[in-house]
Design a protein around this motif. Structure first.
Motif, short mmCIF file in Angstrom:
data_model
loop_
_atom_site.label_atom_id
_atom_site.label_comp_id
_atom_site.label_asym_id
_atom_site.label_seq_id
_atom_site.Cartn_x
_atom_site.Cartn_y
_atom_site.Cartn_z
N ALA A 94 0.76 -1.62 0.34
CA ALA A 94 -0.05 -0.12 -0.47
C ALA A 94 0.53 1.23 0.09
CB ALA A 94 -0.94 -0.05 1.35
N PHE A 95 0.14 2.47 -0.40
CA PHE A 95 1.29 3.57 -0.23
C PHE A 95 0.71 5.05 -0.09
CE2 PHE A 95 2.18 7.80 -3.00
CZ PHE A 95 3.89 7.34 -2.85
N LEU A 101 4.48 0.38 2.45
CA LEU A 101 3.84 -0.76 3.42
C LEU A 101 3.65 -1.43 2.68
CD1 LEU A 101 1.55 2.08 5.08
CD2 LEU A 101 4.21 1.93 4.88
N GLY A 102 4.57 -2.88 3.31
CA GLY A 102 4.68 -4.30 2.77
C GLY A 102 3.56 -4.61 3.82
N TYR A 103 2.75 -5.96 3.10
CA TYR A 103 1.66 -6.96 3.71
C TYR A 103 1.89 -7.96 3.42
CZ TYR A 103 -0.24 -2.38 5.36
OH TYR A 103 -0.71 -1.64 5.93
N ASN A 104 1.46 -9.80 3.97
CA ASN A 104 1.60 -10.97 3.27
C ASN A 104 -0.23 -10.80 3.79
OD1 ASN A 104 0.41 -13.13 3.07
ND2 ASN A 104 3.15 -13.24 2.55
N THR A 105 -0.93 -11.10 2.59
CA THR A 105 -2.51 -11.06 3.16
C THR A 105 -3.13 -12.80 2.56
OG1 THR A 105 -3.58 -10.71 0.64
CG2 THR A 105 -2.92 -9.59 2.29
N GLY A 255 -7.18 -11.56 -1.98
CA GLY A 255 -7.55 -10.88 -2.51
C GLY A 255 -8.41 -9.60 -1.96
N ALA A 256 -9.15 -10.06 -0.80
CA ALA A 256 -10.29 -9.52 -0.37
C ALA A 256 -9.33 -8.94 0.86
CB ALA A 256 -11.35 -10.22 0.43
N ARG A 257 -8.38 -9.41 1.62
CA ARG A 257 -7.89 -8.99 2.37
C ARG A 257 -6.96 -7.29 2.00
NH1 ARG A 257 -7.56 -6.63 6.41
NH2 ARG A 257 -5.91 -7.04 8.18
N SER A 258 -6.23 -7.51 0.63
CA SER A 258 -5.33 -6.59 0.22
C SER A 258 -6.19 -5.39 -0.47
CB SER A 258 -4.94 -7.45 -0.96
OG SER A 258 -4.22 -8.35 -0.95
N PHE A 259 -7.75 -5.49 -1.20
CA PHE A 259 -9.15 -4.59 -1.34
C PHE A 259 -8.78 -4.07 -0.11
CE2 PHE A 259 -12.94 -3.25 -2.68
CZ PHE A 259 -12.76 -2.62 -3.14
N GLU A 260 -9.02 -4.77 0.74
CA GLU A 260 -9.47 -4.01 2.18
C GLU A 260 -8.49 -2.92 2.96
OE1 GLU A 260 -10.75 -6.60 5.52
OE2 GLU A 260 -11.56 -4.63 6.49
N ILE A 261 -7.52 -3.66 2.81
CA ILE A 261 -5.93 -2.39 3.45
C ILE A 261 -6.20 -1.71 2.46
CG2 ILE A 261 -3.92 -2.21 3.04
CD1 ILE A 261 -3.51 -5.52 3.90
N TRP A 262 -6.25 -1.66 1.10
CA TRP A 262 -6.17 -0.74 0.46
C TRP A 262 -7.36 0.45 0.36
CZ3 TRP A 262 -6.02 -4.34 -4.21
CH2 TRP A 262 -3.84 -4.87 -3.98
N THR A 263 -8.70 0.30 0.56
CA THR A 263 -9.91 1.02 0.27
C THR A 263 -9.97 1.15 1.62
OG1 THR A 263 -10.95 -0.49 -0.01
CG2 THR A 263 -10.03 0.09 -1.88
#
Ligand code: ATR
Length: 284
Positions: A94-95, A101-105, A255-263
């Motif tokens: 995420a920027f 910022l780096g994550y692992n989902t 993917g859903a977790r990434s989506f939530e991190i971004w939005t």
């Protein structure tokens, strides 16, 4: 409609043409009416530093990271989540406020899929995990984080790789290592996960288990493979009355977790799964 303020999300990998992430994420963005667009970018290993510099310069809001960049990308980030650092791989960036910022989902993806798709309410005391590669790392981390899981049988073609992985992640001696080719008594194993690509197209005739007689009715069998949607392992499981799930749910939930991190918004996961299936039906 893409406008002057539409924000950009995406995935980088090599190869990338067959990714289903744009289909999944754009379906969710559309369903929620969020002003983002998600694209796929082919990035070769040598171009990774420039790609991340580009992410900053273009203020790309978020990226998924796939093979072969999940480890290498860590060197270019400003911060890495505790989970991603422990797993040793980042699949989501995420920027935010000028920082990467780096994550692992992936760990979240498997746990959520076992719960939502596999109907697993409580983790069994004993779990078998097949494979010791990149996917296995995130899954082993997720399993070790569950206190209910007392013992994990980690089976791999190359036993030394399983030993190395167990040595990295298991501080409490909860992991037993073995060879994939040998018979193992799994009478008290309640969950078996295949984290290898064995059984994936174009090798859909193969099973990771040399001897499937270890499978039994009281087991939930989870395959990370989703092409084909039903693998040989899943058919072997169904034949003995065990419940079997494919890797589509894991893909959608990570993917859903990434989506939530971004939005900051939880996406409609069923719409993401439907979009991925529609993409496969068009010739994947
Ligand atoms: P990924 O990141 O998708 O997990 P990987 O890191 O290349 O991919 O790991 C692949 C896993 O599948 C490993 O556990 C690998 O076993 P080895 O450690 O012995 O290489 C396993 N694997 C891949 N192809 C295999 C095959 N044909 N037979 C048995 N195991 C296989």
């Amino acid at each position: 409609m893409i406008s002057g303020i539409t924000r950009v999300l995406g995935v980088i990998g090599d190869p990338i043409a067959h990714t289903s992430s744009p289909a999944m994420h754009n379906a969710a963005l559309e369903a929620l009416g969020l002003d983002y667009v998600y694209a796929a970018f082919h990035v070769e290993p040598a171009a990774l530093p420039q790609a991340l510099a580009g992410m900053r310069a273009l203020e790309i809001a978020g990226l998924n990271i796939t093979v072969p960049h999940k480890q290498a990308v860590m060197a270019y980030l400003d911060e890495i989540s505790v989970e991603a650092a422990a797993i040793g791989a980042v699949n989501t960036i995420a920027f935010r406020d000028g920082r990467l910022l780096g994550y692992n989902t992936d760990a979240f993806g498997i746990i959520e899929s076992l719960r939502a798709d596999g109907g697993l309410e409580r983790f069994p005391a004993k779990v078998a995990l097949l494979g010791a590669g990149g996917a296995s790392r995130a899954i082993l981390y997720a399993l070790l984080a569950r206190k209910e899981v007392e013992e994990i049988l980690l089976l791999n073609r190359t036993v030394a790789n399983a030993e190395a992985l167990a040595g990295d992640l298991d501080g409490q001696g909860r992991v037993q290592v073995g060879a994939l080719t040998e018979y193992h008594d799994m009478a008290d194993v309640g969950l078996l996960i295949n984290s290898t690509a064995i059984g994936m197209h174009p090798n859909e005739g193969e099973s990771p288990l040399a001897d499937p007689s270890c499978l039994h009715e009281q087991m939930l069998v989870a395959d990370i493979v989703y092409n084909p949607l039903e693998t040989v392992l899943m058919r072997q499981a169904s034949a003995v009355g065990a419940k079997a799930i494919n890797g589509l749910g894991m893909l959608a939930w990570q993917g859903a977790r990434s989506f939530e991190i971004w939005t900051g918004v939880k996406p409609p996961v069923a719409a993401m799964v439907a979009a991925a299936l529609a993409r496969f039906a068009r010739g994947g």
